[in-house]
Scaffold this motif. Structure first.
Motif, PDB file in Angstrom:
ATOM      1  N   ARG A 144       6.539   6.323  -9.104  1.00 20.53           N
ATOM      2  CA  ARG A 144       6.585   5.212 -10.053  1.00 20.53           C
ATOM      3  C   ARG A 144       7.752   5.376 -11.017  1.00 20.53           C
ATOM      4  O   ARG A 144       8.482   4.415 -11.301  1.00 20.53           O
ATOM      5  CB  ARG A 144       5.263   5.109 -10.819  1.00 20.53           C
ATOM      6  CG  ARG A 144       4.048   4.812  -9.948  1.00 20.53           C
ATOM      7  CD  ARG A 144       2.871   4.334 -10.786  1.00 20.53           C
ATOM      8  NE  ARG A 144       2.494   5.255 -11.840  1.00 20.53           N
ATOM      9  CZ  ARG A 144       1.587   6.214 -11.722  1.00 20.53           C
ATOM     10  NH1 ARG A 144       0.953   6.396 -10.559  1.00 20.53           N
ATOM     11  NH2 ARG A 144       1.288   6.997 -12.745  1.00 20.53           N
ATOM     12  N   ASP A 145       7.939   6.597 -11.511  1.00 17.51           N
ATOM     13  CA  ASP A 145       9.040   6.850 -12.447  1.00 17.51           C
ATOM     14  C   ASP A 145      10.390   6.573 -11.794  1.00 17.51           C
ATOM     15  O   ASP A 145      11.309   6.036 -12.443  1.00 17.51           O
ATOM     16  CB  ASP A 145       9.000   8.292 -12.944  1.00 17.51           C
ATOM     17  CG  ASP A 145       7.840   8.556 -13.895  1.00 17.51           C
ATOM     18  OD1 ASP A 145       7.227   7.581 -14.372  1.00 17.51           O
ATOM     19  OD2 ASP A 145       7.545   9.743 -14.143  1.00 17.51           O
ATOM     20  N   ALA A 146      10.531   6.946 -10.530  1.00 12.04           N
ATOM     21  CA  ALA A 146      11.804   6.728  -9.835  1.00 12.04           C
ATOM     22  C   ALA A 146      12.107   5.239  -9.685  1.00 12.04           C
ATOM     23  O   ALA A 146      13.253   4.804  -9.855  1.00 12.04           O
ATOM     24  CB  ALA A 146      11.764   7.394  -8.458  1.00 12.04           C
ATOM     25  N   MET A 147      11.089   4.439  -9.394  1.00 10.91           N
ATOM     26  CA  MET A 147      11.306   3.008  -9.258  1.00 10.91           C
ATOM     27  C   MET A 147      11.625   2.354 -10.594  1.00 10.91           C
ATOM     28  O   MET A 147      12.501   1.477 -10.676  1.00 10.91           O
ATOM     29  CB  MET A 147      10.090   2.354  -8.593  1.00 10.91           C
ATOM     30  CG  MET A 147       9.975   2.665  -7.115  1.00 10.91           C
ATOM     31  SD  MET A 147       8.741   1.659  -6.253  1.00 10.91           S
ATOM     32  CE  MET A 147       7.258   2.536  -6.684  1.00 10.91           C
ATOM     33  N   VAL A 148      10.940   2.777 -11.643  1.00 12.67           N
ATOM     34  CA  VAL A 148      11.224   2.245 -12.978  1.00 12.67           C
ATOM     35  C   VAL A 148      12.646   2.599 -13.390  1.00 12.67           C
ATOM     36  O   VAL A 148      13.369   1.778 -13.969  1.00 12.67           O
ATOM     37  CB  VAL A 148      10.206   2.777 -14.002  1.00 12.67           C
ATOM     38  CG1 VAL A 148      10.625   2.416 -15.424  1.00 12.67           C
ATOM     39  CG2 VAL A 148       8.823   2.223 -13.697  1.00 12.67           C
ATOM     40  N   ARG A 149      13.076   3.802 -13.076  1.00  3.32           N
ATOM     41  CA  ARG A 149      14.451   4.225 -13.380  1.00  3.32           C
ATOM     42  C   ARG A 149      15.468   3.348 -12.675  1.00  3.32           C
ATOM     43  O   ARG A 149      16.521   2.997 -13.226  1.00  3.32           O
ATOM     44  CB  ARG A 149      14.625   5.678 -12.959  1.00  3.32           C
ATOM     45  CG  ARG A 149      16.060   6.200 -13.042  1.00  3.32           C
ATOM     46  CD  ARG A 149      16.473   6.872 -11.756  1.00  3.32           C
ATOM     47  NE  ARG A 149      17.893   7.204 -11.735  1.00  3.32           N
ATOM     48  CZ  ARG A 149      18.511   7.741 -10.685  1.00  3.32           C
ATOM     49  NH1 ARG A 149      17.832   8.015  -9.584  1.00  3.32           N
ATOM     50  NH2 ARG A 149      19.804   7.981 -10.733  1.00  3.32           N
ATOM     51  N   HIS A 195       0.859  -1.181   0.000  1.00  3.08           N
ATOM     52  CA  HIS A 195       0.000   0.000   0.000  1.00  3.08           C
ATOM     53  C   HIS A 195       0.899   1.237   0.000  1.00  3.08           C
ATOM     54  O   HIS A 195       1.952   1.232   0.642  1.00  3.08           O
ATOM     55  CB  HIS A 195      -0.925   0.003   1.227  1.00  3.08           C
ATOM     56  CG  HIS A 195      -0.168  -0.106   2.526  1.00  3.08           C
ATOM     57  ND1 HIS A 195       0.435   0.985   3.143  1.00  3.08           N
ATOM     58  CD2 HIS A 195       0.110  -1.177   3.305  1.00  3.08           C
ATOM     59  CE1 HIS A 195       1.036   0.588   4.259  1.00  3.08           C
ATOM     60  NE2 HIS A 195       0.857  -0.715   4.376  1.00  3.08           N
ATOM     61  N   PRO A 196       0.540   2.281  -0.729  1.00  4.33           N
ATOM     62  CA  PRO A 196      -0.581   2.280  -1.668  1.00  4.33           C
ATOM     63  C   PRO A 196      -0.294   1.386  -2.872  1.00  4.33           C
ATOM     64  O   PRO A 196       0.848   1.013  -3.123  1.00  4.33           O
ATOM     65  CB  PRO A 196      -0.677   3.757  -2.079  1.00  4.33           C
ATOM     66  CG  PRO A 196       0.710   4.282  -1.903  1.00  4.33           C
ATOM     67  CD  PRO A 196       1.285   3.554  -0.726  1.00  4.33           C
ATOM     68  N   LYS A 197      -1.347   1.043  -3.619  1.00  8.90           N
ATOM     69  CA  LYS A 197      -1.198   0.247  -4.816  1.00  8.90           C
ATOM     70  C   LYS A 197      -0.432   1.044  -5.881  1.00  8.90           C
ATOM     71  O   LYS A 197      -0.332   2.266  -5.822  1.00  8.90           O
ATOM     72  CB  LYS A 197      -2.570  -0.164  -5.355  1.00  8.90           C
ATOM     73  CG  LYS A 197      -3.385  -1.023  -4.393  1.00  8.90           C
ATOM     74  CD  LYS A 197      -2.712  -2.355  -4.096  1.00  8.90           C
ATOM     75  CE  LYS A 197      -3.586  -3.236  -3.213  1.00  8.90           C
ATOM     76  NZ  LYS A 197      -2.913  -4.515  -2.871  1.00  8.90           N
ATOM     77  N   TRP A 198       0.091   0.323  -6.877  1.00  9.70           N
ATOM     78  CA  TRP A 198       0.947   0.937  -7.890  1.00  9.70           C
ATOM     79  C   TRP A 198       0.302   2.167  -8.525  1.00  9.70           C
ATOM     80  O   TRP A 198       0.915   3.236  -8.594  1.00  9.70           O
ATOM     81  CB  TRP A 198       1.285  -0.095  -8.972  1.00  9.70           C
ATOM     82  CG  TRP A 198       2.167   0.416 -10.065  1.00  9.70           C
ATOM     83  CD1 TRP A 198       1.786   0.829 -11.313  1.00  9.70           C
ATOM     84  CD2 TRP A 198       3.592   0.586 -10.013  1.00  9.70           C
ATOM     85  NE1 TRP A 198       2.876   1.224 -12.050  1.00  9.70           N
ATOM     86  CE2 TRP A 198       3.997   1.086 -11.277  1.00  9.70           C
ATOM     87  CE3 TRP A 198       4.555   0.353  -9.041  1.00  9.70           C
ATOM     88  CZ2 TRP A 198       5.337   1.356 -11.578  1.00  9.70           C
ATOM     89  CZ3 TRP A 198       5.884   0.625  -9.332  1.00  9.70           C
ATOM     90  CH2 TRP A 198       6.261   1.119 -10.580  1.00  9.70           C
ATOM     91  N   HIS A 199      -0.954   2.050  -8.938  1.00 11.28           N
ATOM     92  CA  HIS A 199      -1.587   3.172  -9.628  1.00 11.28           C
ATOM     93  C   HIS A 199      -1.971   4.304  -8.686  1.00 11.28           C
ATOM     94  O   HIS A 199      -2.303   5.404  -9.153  1.00 11.28           O
ATOM     95  CB  HIS A 199      -2.812   2.697 -10.418  1.00 11.28           C
ATOM     96  CG  HIS A 199      -2.457   1.900 -11.632  1.00 11.28           C
ATOM     97  ND1 HIS A 199      -1.716   2.425 -12.668  1.00 11.28           N
ATOM     98  CD2 HIS A 199      -2.727   0.613 -11.980  1.00 11.28           C
ATOM     99  CE1 HIS A 199      -1.546   1.514 -13.611  1.00 11.28           C
ATOM    100  NE2 HIS A 199      -2.157   0.394 -13.217  1.00 11.28           N
ATOM    101  N   ASP A 200      -1.923   4.041  -7.384  1.00 12.07           N
ATOM    102  CA  ASP A 200      -2.199   5.094  -6.414  1.00 12.07           C
ATOM    103  C   ASP A 200      -0.940   5.852  -6.011  1.00 12.07           C
ATOM    104  O   ASP A 200      -1.034   6.878  -5.329  1.00 12.07           O
ATOM    105  CB  ASP A 200      -2.864   4.503  -5.170  1.00 12.07           C
ATOM    106  CG  ASP A 200      -4.244   3.932  -5.470  1.00 12.07           C
ATOM    107  OD1 ASP A 200      -4.922   4.493  -6.360  1.00 12.07           O
ATOM    108  OD2 ASP A 200      -4.627   2.934  -4.833  1.00 12.07           O
ATOM    109  N   LEU A 201       0.226   5.340  -6.403  1.00 10.85           N
ATOM    110  CA  LEU A 201       1.475   6.036  -6.117  1.00 10.85           C
ATOM    111  C   LEU A 201       1.587   7.278  -6.983  1.00 10.85           C
ATOM    112  O   LEU A 201       1.094   7.309  -8.116  1.00 10.85           O
ATOM    113  CB  LEU A 201       2.667   5.124  -6.400  1.00 10.85           C
ATOM    114  CG  LEU A 201       2.895   3.951  -5.455  1.00 10.85           C
ATOM    115  CD1 LEU A 201       3.923   2.989  -6.064  1.00 10.85           C
ATOM    116  CD2 LEU A 201       3.365   4.438  -4.097  1.00 10.85           C
TER     117      LEU A 201
END
Length: 287
Positions: free
Chosen positions: A186-191, A175-181
């Motif tokens: 989200r961009d930082a984690m993908v990076r 929590h929060p779910k991915w789309h709630d971040l």
């Protein structure tokens, strides 16, 4: 936050919390940054000064350039921070690492054990221990392999965001779910995720050799291993196997926590540290 570059192939960004007399250095988990220690540090304030750095490809540090082993490069950054800030001027310091950061802290303790008074590893992802002979929970190992295969295949297929999402689902707080971040989170984690995938040889195969008899022999300082009762079952196997290889070790569990326990359960984590570091909390005055 400041930049640390001296003696390093790539600079890292550093920060510290508190102004207490006990000097602690923390190494954060994958897909996070040094700010992950803020909650724990606030609970320990004012007894502790907690210094940390953004691992390469995380936070404000640059993307890893691909040279060497990332585990080693981050360990070198942590040791450089100790030197640059003169953290050990009054004696050895306490290290704490979480997840992949715990494997980095373990490497630091082996590289310069004279600088380390104690070592705390929160859910260290030494999966090579869990795949060794004598694993007591084959179902946990099968779950790890199955989930990792799905993540890696998704990543190799080019869908880095979905691979990051799957990884975060398995190891994040839930929590929060991915789309709630926030999009920035989200961009930082993908990076950061390509660097995470590049560390497979260090956590599944011990490429750096920190779990060899020679490496383990250098870890003579008191060690505290912490896991969460609701974490992935493989972590309990890792803790059991690592504890059997260390000469001075204490194991503790936070039953209500998962893998992200330093972030989700800072008060409970702090209580374990305070019990492990008895001088953090002064003994009650005799009546």
């Amino acid at each position: 936050m400041t930049e640390l570059a001296s003696g390093l192939a790539q600079p890292v960004f550093t920060r510290s919390y508190g102004q207490g007399s006990r000097c602690v250095l923390g190494v954060h988990c994958s897909l996070a940054h040094s700010g992950a220690w803020r909650g724990l540090a606030s609970v320990l304030d004012p007894q502790v000064t907690l210094s940390s750095f953004d691992m390469l490809s995380h936070g404000r540090s640059p993307d890893w350039d691909g040279d060497g082993l990332l585990q080693l490069r981050n360990a070198e950054a942590g040791l450089a921070l100790i030197e640059a800030e003169n953290l050990a001027k009054d004696g050895p310091i306490d290290l704490i690492g979480h997840s992949f950061g715990a494997t980095v802290a373990f490497a630091m303790a082996q590289m310069q054990p004279e600088l380390v008074r104690s070592l705390v590893m929160v859910e260290p992802v030494f999966f090579s221990l869990a795949t060794a002979d004598g694993n007591a929970d084959p179902q946990a190992l099968e779950q790890l392999r199955r989930e990792h295969k799905i993540v890696r295949e998704t990543y190799l297929a080019g869908d880095v965001e979905q691979a990051t999402r799957l990884f975060n689902r398995a190891w994040g707080a839930g929590h929060p779910k991915w789309h709630d971040l926030p999009e920035s989170a989200r961009d930082a984690m993908v990076r950061s995720f390509p660097a995470v995938m590049a560390c497979d040889t260090q956590v599944y195969e011990d490429m750096l050799g920190v779990l060899t008899p020679e490496g383990l022999a250098r870890v003579t300082m008191p060690c505290l291993l912490i896991d969460g009762g609701k974490s992935q079952p493989i972590m309990h196997e890792v803790i059991r196997a690592l504890a059997a290889r260390l000469p001075d070790v204490t194991c503790r569990r936070i039953d209500s926590a998962g893998h992200m326990l330093p972030i989700t359960h800072p008060a409970e984590t702090a209580a374990l540290l305070q019990g492990f570091w008895p001088e953090v909390v002064p003994a009650p005055a005799e009546v």
